[in-house]
Design a protein around this motif. Structure first.
Motif, PDB file in Angstrom:
ATOM      1  N   ASN A 197      -7.168 -23.724 -71.178  1.00  0.00           N
ATOM      2  CA  ASN A 197      -6.703 -22.854 -70.095  1.00  0.00           C
ATOM      3  C   ASN A 197      -7.358 -23.258 -68.777  1.00  0.00           C
ATOM      4  N   THR A 198      -6.605 -23.188 -67.705  1.00  0.00           N
ATOM      5  CA  THR A 198      -7.079 -23.656 -66.404  1.00  0.00           C
ATOM      6  C   THR A 198      -7.213 -22.500 -65.422  1.00  0.00           C
ATOM      7  N   VAL A 199      -8.311 -22.543 -64.662  1.00  0.00           N
ATOM      8  CA  VAL A 199      -8.547 -21.575 -63.593  1.00  0.00           C
ATOM      9  C   VAL A 199      -8.603 -22.329 -62.276  1.00  0.00           C
ATOM     10  N   ASN A 200      -7.785 -21.914 -61.305  1.00  0.00           N
ATOM     11  CA  ASN A 200      -7.767 -22.547 -59.994  1.00  0.00           C
ATOM     12  C   ASN A 200      -8.517 -21.700 -58.974  1.00  0.00           C
ATOM     13  N   GLY A 201      -9.066 -22.383 -57.989  1.00  0.00           N
ATOM     14  CA  GLY A 201      -9.779 -21.683 -56.925  1.00  0.00           C
ATOM     15  C   GLY A 201     -10.233 -22.666 -55.870  1.00  0.00           C
ATOM     16  N   ILE A 202     -11.163 -22.239 -55.041  1.00  0.00           N
ATOM     17  CA  ILE A 202     -11.722 -23.110 -54.005  1.00  0.00           C
ATOM     18  C   ILE A 202     -13.239 -22.983 -54.001  1.00  0.00           C
ATOM     19  N   ILE A 203     -13.898 -24.018 -53.466  1.00  0.00           N
ATOM     20  CA  ILE A 203     -15.347 -23.946 -53.266  1.00  0.00           C
ATOM     21  C   ILE A 203     -15.589 -23.066 -52.049  1.00  0.00           C
ATOM     22  N   THR A 204     -16.371 -22.011 -52.215  1.00  0.00           N
ATOM     23  CA  THR A 204     -16.592 -21.061 -51.131  1.00  0.00           C
ATOM     24  C   THR A 204     -17.983 -21.131 -50.521  1.00  0.00           C
ATOM     25  N   GLY A 205     -18.872 -21.925 -51.101  1.00  0.00           N
ATOM     26  CA  GLY A 205     -20.209 -21.988 -50.536  1.00  0.00           C
ATOM     27  C   GLY A 205     -21.138 -22.889 -51.338  1.00  0.00           C
ATOM     28  N   TYR A 206     -22.387 -22.928 -50.862  1.00  0.00           N
ATOM     29  CA  TYR A 206     -23.419 -23.753 -51.510  1.00  0.00           C
ATOM     30  C   TYR A 206     -24.717 -22.961 -51.490  1.00  0.00           C
ATOM     31  N   GLN A 207     -25.363 -22.868 -52.636  1.00  0.00           N
ATOM     32  CA  GLN A 207     -26.633 -22.154 -52.744  1.00  0.00           C
ATOM     33  C   GLN A 207     -27.778 -23.151 -52.686  1.00  0.00           C
ATOM     34  N   LYS A 208     -28.495 -23.174 -51.566  1.00  0.00           N
ATOM     35  CA  LYS A 208     -29.555 -24.158 -51.353  1.00  0.00           C
ATOM     36  C   LYS A 208     -30.705 -23.979 -52.339  1.00  0.00           C
ATOM     37  N   ALA A 209     -31.010 -22.737 -52.684  1.00  0.00           N
ATOM     38  CA  ALA A 209     -32.163 -22.475 -53.555  1.00  0.00           C
ATOM     39  C   ALA A 209     -32.013 -23.143 -54.911  1.00  0.00           C
ATOM     40  N   THR A 210     -30.791 -23.168 -55.438  1.00  0.00           N
ATOM     41  CA  THR A 210     -30.559 -23.734 -56.771  1.00  0.00           C
ATOM     42  C   THR A 210     -29.810 -25.059 -56.727  1.00  0.00           C
ATOM     43  N   GLY A 211     -29.271 -25.419 -55.545  1.00  0.00           N
ATOM     44  CA  GLY A 211     -28.507 -26.658 -55.415  1.00  0.00           C
ATOM     45  C   GLY A 211     -27.163 -26.589 -56.117  1.00  0.00           C
ATOM     46  N   GLU A 212     -26.551 -25.398 -56.137  1.00  0.00           N
ATOM     47  CA  GLU A 212     -25.291 -25.203 -56.839  1.00  0.00           C
ATOM     48  C   GLU A 212     -24.152 -24.923 -55.858  1.00  0.00           C
ATOM     49  N   LEU A 213     -22.979 -25.430 -56.182  1.00  0.00           N
ATOM     50  CA  LEU A 213     -21.759 -25.079 -55.467  1.00  0.00           C
ATOM     51  C   LEU A 213     -21.238 -23.760 -56.037  1.00  0.00           C
ATOM     52  N   ILE A 214     -20.534 -22.991 -55.193  1.00  0.00           N
ATOM     53  CA  ILE A 214     -20.046 -21.685 -55.632  1.00  0.00           C
ATOM     54  C   ILE A 214     -18.519 -21.654 -55.542  1.00  0.00           C
ATOM     55  N   MET A 215     -17.901 -21.275 -56.625  1.00  0.00           N
ATOM     56  CA  MET A 215     -16.458 -20.994 -56.659  1.00  0.00           C
ATOM     57  C   MET A 215     -16.324 -19.477 -56.730  1.00  0.00           C
ATOM     58  N   GLY A 216     -15.941 -18.874 -55.609  1.00  0.00           N
ATOM     59  CA  GLY A 216     -15.945 -17.419 -55.520  1.00  0.00           C
ATOM     60  C   GLY A 216     -14.579 -16.788 -55.640  1.00  0.00           C
ATOM     61  N   GLN A 217     -14.610 -15.448 -55.759  1.00  0.00           N
ATOM     62  CA  GLN A 217     -13.396 -14.632 -55.791  1.00  0.00           C
ATOM     63  C   GLN A 217     -12.429 -15.065 -56.913  1.00  0.00           C
ATOM     64  N   GLY A 246     -18.133 -31.602 -60.640  1.00  0.00           N
ATOM     65  CA  GLY A 246     -19.357 -31.282 -61.372  1.00  0.00           C
ATOM     66  C   GLY A 246     -19.047 -30.507 -62.635  1.00  0.00           C
ATOM     67  N   LYS A 247     -20.055 -29.760 -63.134  1.00  0.00           N
ATOM     68  CA  LYS A 247     -19.904 -28.956 -64.345  1.00  0.00           C
ATOM     69  C   LYS A 247     -20.307 -27.513 -64.068  1.00  0.00           C
ATOM     70  N   VAL A 248     -19.676 -26.604 -64.788  1.00  0.00           N
ATOM     71  CA  VAL A 248     -20.023 -25.192 -64.674  1.00  0.00           C
ATOM     72  C   VAL A 248     -21.442 -24.971 -65.191  1.00  0.00           C
ATOM     73  N   ASP A 249     -22.259 -24.320 -64.362  1.00  0.00           N
ATOM     74  CA  ASP A 249     -23.646 -24.061 -64.745  1.00  0.00           C
ATOM     75  C   ASP A 249     -23.808 -22.634 -65.272  1.00  0.00           C
ATOM     76  N   ARG A 250     -23.155 -21.669 -64.598  1.00  0.00           N
ATOM     77  CA  ARG A 250     -23.227 -20.268 -65.034  1.00  0.00           C
ATOM     78  C   ARG A 250     -22.121 -19.473 -64.361  1.00  0.00           C
ATOM     79  N   VAL A 251     -21.842 -18.308 -64.934  1.00  0.00           N
ATOM     80  CA  VAL A 251     -20.810 -17.414 -64.402  1.00  0.00           C
ATOM     81  C   VAL A 251     -21.443 -16.049 -64.175  1.00  0.00           C
ATOM     82  N   ALA A 252     -21.178 -15.470 -63.000  1.00  0.00           N
ATOM     83  CA  ALA A 252     -21.740 -14.163 -62.672  1.00  0.00           C
ATOM     84  C   ALA A 252     -20.694 -13.331 -61.934  1.00  0.00           C
ATOM     85  N   LYS A 253     -20.978 -12.051 -61.770  1.00  0.00           N
ATOM     86  CA  LYS A 253     -20.104 -11.146 -61.021  1.00  0.00           C
ATOM     87  C   LYS A 253     -20.435 -11.240 -59.535  1.00  0.00           C
TER      88      LYS A 253
END
Length: 283
Positions: A197-217, A246-253
């Protein structure tokens, strides 16, 4: 007074040497006469040996001093030669490490280029990277004359790192995905889970503290697994589909608990970029 005693000492040494040489000559003459009694010959031999030892001592001391100086000079020259060789070895080691790093990056770029089928590429080197914008921008040595244009996606190592922000004749500015500028990291992406199954979205930001890209909303109910691959979706008509992000690192609300935030570990280390590949979508 001091000069007087010094002269007396010199005279004494000269007289002692004369006496020694006289005794040596006399003892040799006495020893060579056959009529000389054995006791006198023995005395002459003793005097000759003693006088020879007195004369030989300073001569041997001087000779030993010259030998020591010669050995010291040889040791100094060998030390200088060894230092030079050590310095040359250190330079060779640094050069080998640099070449090995460049070779590794070139192999990654070659592997990346070989996987591109629906767009052409231009490989470029990083010219400058200012400390104040180290995490945000870099300048590459290709521009309009090489076919580079604004908004082209840029890759390095294993995947996507940003897009072209400015273009000159012979160089271009690249905005990295880690840039806080909204236009730099707004790439359309998609994630496919283990069930297909595929989920589409956009990159909405970057978290400097962890060095992770964020796919929001993300409002989809599709389950997203950790380590799922993230690629560009190709939506928008500028970026080709299938560029590895890249690869999914974690999922949060999100802050309101209504949608999900997906944190992505980038495929490339943004701090160590020397060679890049710019992609142009085939028309």
């Amino acid at each position: 007074m001091q000069k007087f005693f010094s002269n007396r000492r010199l005279v004494f040494i000269v007289v002692a040497l004369v006496v020694c040489f006289g005794l040596m000559a006399g003892s040799v003459a006495i020893r060579n006469k056959k009529a000389t009694p054995p006791l006198i010959q023995q005395f002459g031999n003793d005097v000759t040996g003693f006088a020879g030892a007195v004369v030989a001592y300073p001569v041997n001391a001087v000779q030993g001093g010259f030998d020591s100086i010669s050995e010291l000079m040889n040791a100094y020259q060998e030390n200088q030669l060894l230092k030079k060789q050590v310095s040359e070895l250190a330079q060779v080691k640094v050069r080998d490490q640099t070449l090995a790093s460049e070779n590794k990056q070139l192999k990654k770029e070659l592997k990346l280029n070989n996987s591109l089928t629906d767009y052409t590429t231009v490989t470029a080197s990083v010219l400058t990277r200012t400390p104040s914008s180290w995490q945000n921008q870099l300048i590459i040595n290709k521009g309009q004359t090489a076919g580079i244009s604004k908004n082209m996606p840029v890759m390095s190592g294993a995947g996507l790192i940003g897009r072209i922000a400015e273009v000159n004749k012979t160089n271009s500015k690249v905005e990295l995905l880690s840039d806080s500028n909204e236009s730099s990291n707004r790439f359309a992406i998609q994630i496919t889970n283990k069930q297909g199954n595929t989920v589409n979205g956009i990159i909405t930001g970057y978290q400097k503290a962890t060095g992770e890209l964020i796919m929001g909303q993300v409002t989809s109910k599709t389950k997203i697994n950790k380590d799922s691959k993230v690629i560009t979706s190709g939506m928008g008509g500028v970026t080709p589909k299938g560029l590895y992000v890249g690869k999914v690192d974690r999922v949060a609300k999100d802050d309101y608990g209504l949608a999900k935030k997906i944190y992505i570990k980038p495929a490339t280390n943004y701090n160590n970029i020397n060679i890049v590949t710019v992609a142009e979508l085939d028309s």
